[in-house]
Design a protein around this motif. Structure first.
Motif, PDB file in Angstrom:
ATOM      1  N   LEU A  52       0.827  -1.206   0.000  1.00  0.00           N
ATOM      2  CA  LEU A  52       0.000   0.000   0.000  1.00  0.00           C
ATOM      3  C   LEU A  52       0.862   1.258   0.000  1.00  0.00           C
ATOM      4  O   LEU A  52       0.498   2.276  -0.603  1.00  0.00           O
ATOM      5  N   ALA A  53       2.026   1.201   0.661  1.00  0.00           N
ATOM      6  CA  ALA A  53       2.894   2.378   0.748  1.00  0.00           C
ATOM      7  C   ALA A  53       3.614   2.673  -0.558  1.00  0.00           C
ATOM      8  O   ALA A  53       3.926   3.838  -0.848  1.00  0.00           O
ATOM      9  N   ILE A  54       3.886   1.654  -1.357  1.00  0.00           N
ATOM     10  CA  ILE A  54       4.698   1.853  -2.558  1.00  0.00           C
ATOM     11  C   ILE A  54       4.056   2.813  -3.552  1.00  0.00           C
ATOM     12  O   ILE A  54       4.699   3.788  -3.977  1.00  0.00           O
ATOM     13  N   PRO A  55       2.794   2.625  -3.969  1.00  0.00           N
ATOM     14  CA  PRO A  55       2.210   3.619  -4.877  1.00  0.00           C
ATOM     15  C   PRO A  55       2.133   5.011  -4.259  1.00  0.00           C
ATOM     16  O   PRO A  55       2.377   6.014  -4.952  1.00  0.00           O
ATOM     17  N   LEU A  56       1.806   5.096  -2.970  1.00  0.00           N
ATOM     18  CA  LEU A  56       1.738   6.398  -2.305  1.00  0.00           C
ATOM     19  C   LEU A  56       3.071   7.131  -2.405  1.00  0.00           C
ATOM     20  O   LEU A  56       3.114   8.354  -2.576  1.00  0.00           O
ATOM     21  N   LEU A  57       4.163   6.392  -2.305  1.00  0.00           N
ATOM     22  CA  LEU A  57       5.490   6.993  -2.372  1.00  0.00           C
ATOM     23  C   LEU A  57       5.895   7.346  -3.797  1.00  0.00           C
ATOM     24  O   LEU A  57       6.650   8.294  -4.024  1.00  0.00           O
ATOM     25  N   LEU A  58       5.376   6.615  -4.769  1.00  0.00           N
ATOM     26  CA  LEU A  58       5.835   6.759  -6.155  1.00  0.00           C
ATOM     27  C   LEU A  58       4.912   7.593  -7.035  1.00  0.00           C
ATOM     28  O   LEU A  58       5.119   7.661  -8.245  1.00  0.00           O
ATOM     29  N   ALA A  72      -6.982   5.278  -1.679  1.00  0.00           N
ATOM     30  CA  ALA A  72      -7.901   4.512  -2.527  1.00  0.00           C
ATOM     31  C   ALA A  72      -7.240   4.132  -3.854  1.00  0.00           C
ATOM     32  O   ALA A  72      -7.348   2.984  -4.313  1.00  0.00           O
ATOM     33  N   LEU A  73      -6.542   5.099  -4.470  1.00  0.00           N
ATOM     34  CA  LEU A  73      -5.861   4.815  -5.727  1.00  0.00           C
ATOM     35  C   LEU A  73      -4.751   3.786  -5.526  1.00  0.00           C
ATOM     36  O   LEU A  73      -4.546   2.894  -6.348  1.00  0.00           O
ATOM     37  N   LEU A 132      -4.318   0.134  -7.345  1.00  0.00           N
ATOM     38  CA  LEU A 132      -3.095  -0.291  -8.024  1.00  0.00           C
ATOM     39  C   LEU A 132      -2.557  -1.583  -7.428  1.00  0.00           C
ATOM     40  O   LEU A 132      -2.037  -2.450  -8.150  1.00  0.00           O
ATOM     41  N   CYS A 133      -2.666  -1.737  -6.111  1.00  0.00           N
ATOM     42  CA  CYS A 133      -2.224  -2.978  -5.472  1.00  0.00           C
ATOM     43  C   CYS A 133      -3.057  -4.158  -5.969  1.00  0.00           C
ATOM     44  O   CYS A 133      -2.515  -5.235  -6.273  1.00  0.00           O
ATOM     45  N   TYR A 134      -4.363  -3.957  -6.056  1.00  0.00           N
ATOM     46  CA  TYR A 134      -5.240  -5.034  -6.527  1.00  0.00           C
ATOM     47  C   TYR A 134      -4.918  -5.398  -7.974  1.00  0.00           C
ATOM     48  O   TYR A 134      -4.763  -6.581  -8.314  1.00  0.00           O
ATOM     49  N   LEU A 160      -1.970  13.560 -10.882  1.00  0.00           N
ATOM     50  CA  LEU A 160      -1.519  13.041  -9.590  1.00  0.00           C
ATOM     51  C   LEU A 160      -0.919  14.109  -8.683  1.00  0.00           C
ATOM     52  O   LEU A 160      -0.819  13.905  -7.471  1.00  0.00           O
ATOM     53  N   LYS A 161      -0.517  15.235  -9.251  1.00  0.00           N
ATOM     54  CA  LYS A 161       0.203  16.249  -8.478  1.00  0.00           C
ATOM     55  C   LYS A 161      -0.526  16.678  -7.206  1.00  0.00           C
ATOM     56  O   LYS A 161       0.105  16.805  -6.145  1.00  0.00           O
ATOM     57  N   PRO A 162      -1.866  16.897  -7.235  1.00  0.00           N
ATOM     58  CA  PRO A 162      -2.541  17.302  -5.988  1.00  0.00           C
ATOM     59  C   PRO A 162      -2.475  16.249  -4.883  1.00  0.00           C
ATOM     60  O   PRO A 162      -2.659  16.575  -3.711  1.00  0.00           O
ATOM     61  N   LEU A 163      -2.220  14.998  -5.257  1.00  0.00           N
ATOM     62  CA  LEU A 163      -2.204  13.912  -4.275  1.00  0.00           C
ATOM     63  C   LEU A 163      -0.825  13.650  -3.693  1.00  0.00           C
ATOM     64  O   LEU A 163      -0.699  12.969  -2.671  1.00  0.00           O
TER      65      LEU A 163
END
Length: 393
Positions: free
Chosen positions: A81-87, A226-227, A231-233, A267-270
């Motif tokens: 879950l952390a990987i997309p949030l970081l990338l 949520a996004l 992506l994880c799924y 994605l920039k606002p997130l």
């Protein structure tokens, strides 16, 4: 209805009482707090959390029958879950455009890690781990020193490394990394700051390693989570569809980098809020990395891992400093690039901020993120094409 209430009561009663969960959260918080101290800035919050987790584990403060379940939950749910949030900020076009010379220094560092891995594996073949696990751990440690601890786990899971070998590799590497980060800060001690200290977030408009500018915004953070979950799924389903379910983290990384590169404006606002959430989740992951490693197990199973890790990092540092100096790079560029290789964006950004190298802060964060994006795939290629043939026919 009564059964549901009872189940919820059990959850609230059990979770806080678990010493492993509590210990991980304490280690994670202590790591973030340590970045306000001089030593913490030098070692970085992630490494401090890792070392505290390692200390807790080896003192017997965390562990027990449920420890493996907790660590498994962290690796299977929190880390993906952390990987997309970081990338979400891993726009490769921006990396190539804005990092300049530092990206070239980072590539030299990645090449230096490859050399260090091959030489160390030749001299210290890790026979105690067995022919199968030995080359896999060497590849995972290469990923660790090109991108970061996230990449170590991604490679180890993709190659299906045995849990005992995976934990032994982490325990040995964690101790050597503490020595490494202390060494590079010592090598940088006489390099002057670029200007009087500024607030990093105000000076660059970029997230710092301690959080994002302006704090975490609830709506943006929720959308980001949520996004990330989507992506994880998708990544897990694609990994199963192509016949490599163990490669789910690699596929998730690839998907996230793709959308970050093709849809950066959306994605920039997130980004800021997502990175803030990612830092919190990753601190728990780093604490779990440390807590899952037992020094006694390394000494009993494969003491040669300490020698291997020492040679690998020493050769990496020697090659990047030697080749980089011959190529005309400044020492601070090489040390920062090496830091991004071994530690990732959080430690590289932390070093740039601590040393007041303002012009290199944003490039350091970008190349560290780039390392997360590519290290897994480089290490898998190295493992299959070079390391595996060295021990298996």
């Amino acid at each position: 209805m009564q059964r549901t209430i009872e189940n919820h009561a059990v959850c609230f009663k059990v979770l806080p009482s678990r010493p492993v969960t509590t210990g991980l959260i304490i280690a994670a918080a202590a790591g973030l707090w340590s970045e306000r101290t001089r030593i913490g800035k030098e070692l970085s919050g992630p490494l401090v959390s890792t070392l505290i987790g390692l200390l807790f584990s080896n003192l017997g403060l965390v562990g027990g029958s449920n420890a493996g379940t907790v660590y498994g939950t962290v690796n299977k749910f929190i880390l993906p879950l952390a990987i997309p949030l970081l990338l979400f900020s891993a726009d490769l076009r921006r990396v190539f455009k804005e990092t300049g010379r530092l990206l070239l220094a980072f590539i030299i560092g990645a090449f230096a890690t490859v050399i260090g891995t091959v030489v160390a594996f030749k001299l210290v073949p890790l026979a105690a781990l067995g022919a199968v696990d030995s080359w896999k751990i060497a590849a995972a440690l290469a990923a660790r020193h090109i991108g970061g601890a996230i990449n170590y786990v991604a490679v180890a899971e993709t190659l299906q490394v045995s849990p005992s070998a995976q934990m032994a590799g982490l325990a040995a590497d964690n101790l050597l990394c503490a020595v490494y980060f202390t060494t590079i800060f010592n090598l940088a001690r006489n390099i002057p700051p670029e200007s009087p200290r500024l607030d990093v977030a105000e000076a660059t408009g970029e997230p710092t390693t301690e959080g994002s500018k302006g704090g975490i915004q609830v709506l943006e953070a929720t959308i980001g989570i949520a996004l990330s979950a989507i992506l994880c799924y998708l990544g897990q389903q694609l990994a199963v569809a192509i016949g490599f379910p163990s490669a789910s983290i690699s596929v998730i990384t690839l998907l996230t980098v793709a959308i970050a590169t093709f849809f950066p404006k959306q994605l920039k606002p997130l980004v800021a809020s997502s990175e803030g959430i990612a830092f919190i989740l990753l601190q728990i992951f780093f604490a779990a990395v440390g807590a899952s490693g037992e020094i006694r197990a390394v000494l009993n199973t494969a003491p040669s891992l300490f020698i291997f890790c020492f040679l690998q990092i020493a050769i990496h540092l020697g090659v990047i400093l030697g080749v980089g100096r011959a190529a005309g790079f400044a020492r601070k560029e090489l040390l920062l690039a090496s830091n991004a290789n071994v530690g990732g964006p959080s430690t590289a950004g932390g070093m740039a901020a601590a040393k007041q190298w303002q012009s290199l802060l944003v490039p350091a964060l970008l190349i560290g993120t780039f390392g997360y994006s590519c290290a897994t795939f480089l290490a898998l290629a190295l493992g299959h094409t070079v390391l595996r043939p060295m021990v298996l026919p």
